[in-house]
Enzyme design. Structure first.
Site, PDB file in Angstrom:
ATOM      1  N   TYR A  40       8.757  -9.905   8.283  1.00 28.20           N
ATOM      2  CA  TYR A  40       8.761  -8.448   8.490  1.00 28.20           C
ATOM      3  C   TYR A  40       9.702  -8.089   9.648  1.00 28.20           C
ATOM      4  O   TYR A  40      10.581  -7.228   9.518  1.00 28.20           O
ATOM      5  CB  TYR A  40       7.332  -7.974   8.781  1.00 28.20           C
ATOM      6  CG  TYR A  40       7.237  -6.571   9.339  1.00 28.20           C
ATOM      7  CD1 TYR A  40       7.644  -5.472   8.587  1.00 28.20           C
ATOM      8  CD2 TYR A  40       6.739  -6.345  10.628  1.00 28.20           C
ATOM      9  CE1 TYR A  40       7.553  -4.182   9.106  1.00 28.20           C
ATOM     10  CE2 TYR A  40       6.644  -5.062  11.144  1.00 28.20           C
ATOM     11  CZ  TYR A  40       7.053  -3.987  10.381  1.00 28.20           C
ATOM     12  OH  TYR A  40       6.969  -2.709  10.892  1.00 28.20           O
TER      13      TYR A  40
HETATM   14  N1  LIG Z   1       1.933   1.887  12.183  1.00 27.56           N
HETATM   15  C1  LIG Z   1       2.465   1.030  13.059  1.00 27.56           C
HETATM   16  O1  LIG Z   1       1.772   0.539  13.987  1.00 27.56           O
HETATM   17  C2  LIG Z   1       3.915   0.651  12.999  1.00 27.56           C
HETATM   18  C3  LIG Z   1       4.411  -0.204  13.996  1.00 27.56           C
HETATM   19  C4  LIG Z   1       5.752  -0.575  13.937  1.00 27.56           C
HETATM   20  C5  LIG Z   1       6.576  -0.094  12.945  1.00 27.56           C
HETATM   21  N2  LIG Z   1       6.064   0.729  11.978  1.00 27.56           N
HETATM   22  C6  LIG Z   1       6.988   1.211  10.935  1.00 27.56           C
HETATM   23  O2  LIG Z   1       6.876   2.619  10.847  1.00 27.56           O
HETATM   24  C7  LIG Z   1       7.060   3.051   9.508  1.00 27.56           C
HETATM   25  C8  LIG Z   1       5.870   3.871   9.053  1.00 27.56           C
HETATM   26  O3  LIG Z   1       4.711   3.048   9.188  1.00 27.56           O
HETATM   27  P1  LIG Z   1       3.271   3.513   8.741  1.00 27.56           P
HETATM   28  O4  LIG Z   1       2.317   2.886   9.668  1.00 27.56           O
HETATM   29  O5  LIG Z   1       3.246   4.970   8.514  1.00 27.56           O
HETATM   30  O6  LIG Z   1       3.178   2.711   7.353  1.00 27.56           O
HETATM   31  P2  LIG Z   1       2.643   3.196   5.916  1.00 27.56           P
HETATM   32  O7  LIG Z   1       2.615   1.949   5.079  1.00 27.56           O
HETATM   33  O8  LIG Z   1       1.403   3.961   6.071  1.00 27.56           O
HETATM   34  O9  LIG Z   1       3.797   4.160   5.422  1.00 27.56           O
HETATM   35  C9  LIG Z   1       4.969   3.721   4.770  1.00 27.56           C
HETATM   36  C10 LIG Z   1       5.102   4.513   3.476  1.00 27.56           C
HETATM   37  O10 LIG Z   1       6.323   4.102   2.846  1.00 27.56           O
HETATM   38  C11 LIG Z   1       6.097   4.056   1.459  1.00 27.56           C
HETATM   39  N3  LIG Z   1       7.036   3.093   0.871  1.00 27.56           N
HETATM   40  C12 LIG Z   1       7.021   1.741   1.000  1.00 27.56           C
HETATM   41  N4  LIG Z   1       8.025   1.197   0.293  1.00 27.56           N
HETATM   42  C13 LIG Z   1       8.683   2.232  -0.296  1.00 27.56           C
HETATM   43  C14 LIG Z   1       9.791   2.302  -1.177  1.00 27.56           C
HETATM   44  N5  LIG Z   1      10.420   1.204  -1.613  1.00 27.56           N
HETATM   45  N6  LIG Z   1      10.200   3.528  -1.603  1.00 27.56           N
HETATM   46  C15 LIG Z   1       9.564   4.656  -1.191  1.00 27.56           C
HETATM   47  N7  LIG Z   1       8.502   4.639  -0.371  1.00 27.56           N
HETATM   48  C16 LIG Z   1       8.066   3.438   0.079  1.00 27.56           C
HETATM   49  C17 LIG Z   1       4.658   3.616   1.287  1.00 27.56           C
HETATM   50  O11 LIG Z   1       4.095   4.049   0.050  1.00 27.56           O
HETATM   51  C18 LIG Z   1       3.978   4.259   2.481  1.00 27.56           C
HETATM   52  O12 LIG Z   1       3.324   5.465   2.133  1.00 27.56           O
HETATM   53  C19 LIG Z   1       7.291   1.796   8.687  1.00 27.56           C
HETATM   54  O13 LIG Z   1       8.684   1.612   8.564  1.00 27.56           O
HETATM   55  C20 LIG Z   1       6.691   0.691   9.535  1.00 27.56           C
HETATM   56  O14 LIG Z   1       7.288  -0.554   9.290  1.00 27.56           O
HETATM   57  C21 LIG Z   1       4.752   1.114  11.982  1.00 27.56           C
END
Ligand SMILES: NC(=O)c1ccc[n+]([C@@H]2O[C@H](COP(=O)([O-])OP(=O)(O)OC[C@H]3O[C@@H](n4cnc5c(N)ncnc54)[C@H](O)[C@@H]3O)[C@@H](O)[C@H]2O)c1
Length: 337
Positions: free
Chosen positions: A151
């Protein structure tokens, strides 16, 4: 302003889209409703967005035509790209999902950015890029050459892919390194959610590294404040802003910047669990286990660049943040307080 937010059915995207809409912006969403975790929760978020009059296109980042079509409809001035395959542990068994969404999907986004040239492209990276780095707190100037999960490797790749496009085509971009975001409407695959779920069912929770872990937990409302602040700060290459740029996380050559989005403090995991116990009024049964592969012992973000750029001051401490989450959880799942 017209803003395209991807990953809008997800945890952070949902909160961000709502906030931008209530600030008066015209927001379009994009999400493939991936089944990585409970799709009913994503549908419930979308229902809230529908009530706020935020249209969400349901399509995949790998479907170039659909992405292009959504982009045309949104005609965005600013793009916040959050859609990705998240999660460290899942990447051990399902690397292809990360290749598809985080590498191919990200490249498709970059091509559209190149074509349409929005004023600012902001994208989600992660504290996981700091990987094996043990110098705390983690700062944007630290080397991030040693990811310990696939990741993290895909997110570090995003930072490099974005930098190259930013440099080649003079496209302003900001990579946001989020640190353990938690809160209402959160993600069921994350520890805070899984702990609450197990505790309310009277089941034991599994705590890695025998509880000897610290995390920079960042409440989602602070994250949204930070993203909104950064949207307004368009990066310029260091060479054009004498002396200041390296300190402000900017590339020497490209209008590209990397910024930590954290609370700037870290909390022992056992203290975090104690907050959860207080908020739920329950004692956790804990099974202590060894370190999980791909995981790191500590995370802690230096937020001085973010603060300097946007005036960011995190407002929600873990006591308050956990209380808000627990309240939402009971309400959403119809449990009594
Ligand atoms: N929540 C955290 O603690 C955290 C920490 C570090 C980084 N992030 C990053 O922040 C971003 C948002 O995270 P989050 O916690 O809201 O995650 P989440 O999984 O709740 O949201 C990501 C969304 O992207 C959509 N998605 C995934 N693959 C896709 C694709 N191929 N096409 C279209 N949509 C797609 C999913 O359906 C999901 O609703 C992500 O990039 C994640 O890697 C989150």
């Amino acid at each position: 302003m017209r803003v395209l937010v991807t990953g809008t059915a997800g945890f952070i995207g949902f909160h961000l889209a709502n906030r931008l809409r209530s600030d008066g912006h015209q927001v379009t969403g994009f999400d493939n409703m991936s089944s990585y975790y409970d799709v009913a929760l994503k549908r419930a978020r979308l229902e809230q967005l529908r009530l706020a009059q935020i249209p969400v296109v349901e399509a995949d980042l790998c479907d170039k035509a659909a992405l292009q079509d959504a982009w045309r409809k949104a005609d965005p001035q600013v793009v916040v790209h959050l859609a990705a395959q998240a999660g460290v542990r899942y990447s051990l068994d399902n690397p292809q999902a990360y290749v598809d969404s985080n590498l191919v999907g990200f490249a498709n986004m970059l091509e559209l950015v190149r074509e349409a040239k929005p004023a600012h492209f902001l994208y989600a990276s992660t504290s996981s890029v700091y990987g094996a780095n043990t110098t705390l707190p983690w700062s944007e100037s630290h080397p991030v050459e040693h990811p310990v999960s696939f990741y993290a490797a895909t997110k570090k790749s995003n930072e490099m892919m974005a930098h190259s496009y930013s440099d080649l085509f003079r496209l302003p971009m900001t990579g946001m390194r989020f640190f353990t975001v938690y809160g209402e409407w959160g993600r069921p695959d994350m520890a805070f959610f899984k702990f609450a779920e197990a505790m309310l069912k009277g089941e034991a929770i599994e705590v890695y590294n025998h509880g000897k872990m610290t995390r920079d937990f960042t409440h989602v409302s602070d994250v949204v404040d930070a993203v909104v602040g950064l949207m307004a700060v368009t990066p310029e290459p260091a060479a054009t802003v004498e002396g200041e740029a390296a300190r402000l996380g900017t590339s020497p050559v490209a209008p590209h910047r990397l910024v930590n989005i954290a609370s700037g403090t870290r909390v022992e995991l056992v203290d975090y669990i104690q907050c959860l116990e207080n908020s739920l009024g329950l004692k956790a049964q804990i099974n202590f286990t060894g370190m999980a592969p791909g995981d790191v012992r500590d995370t802690w973000g230096d937020v001085s660049i973010l603060s300097e750029l946007t005036g960011y001051i995190p407002k929600v401490g873990v006591d308050d943040g956990i209380e808000r989450f627990a309240h939402w959880y009971r309400d959403y799942y119809g449990l009594k307080d």
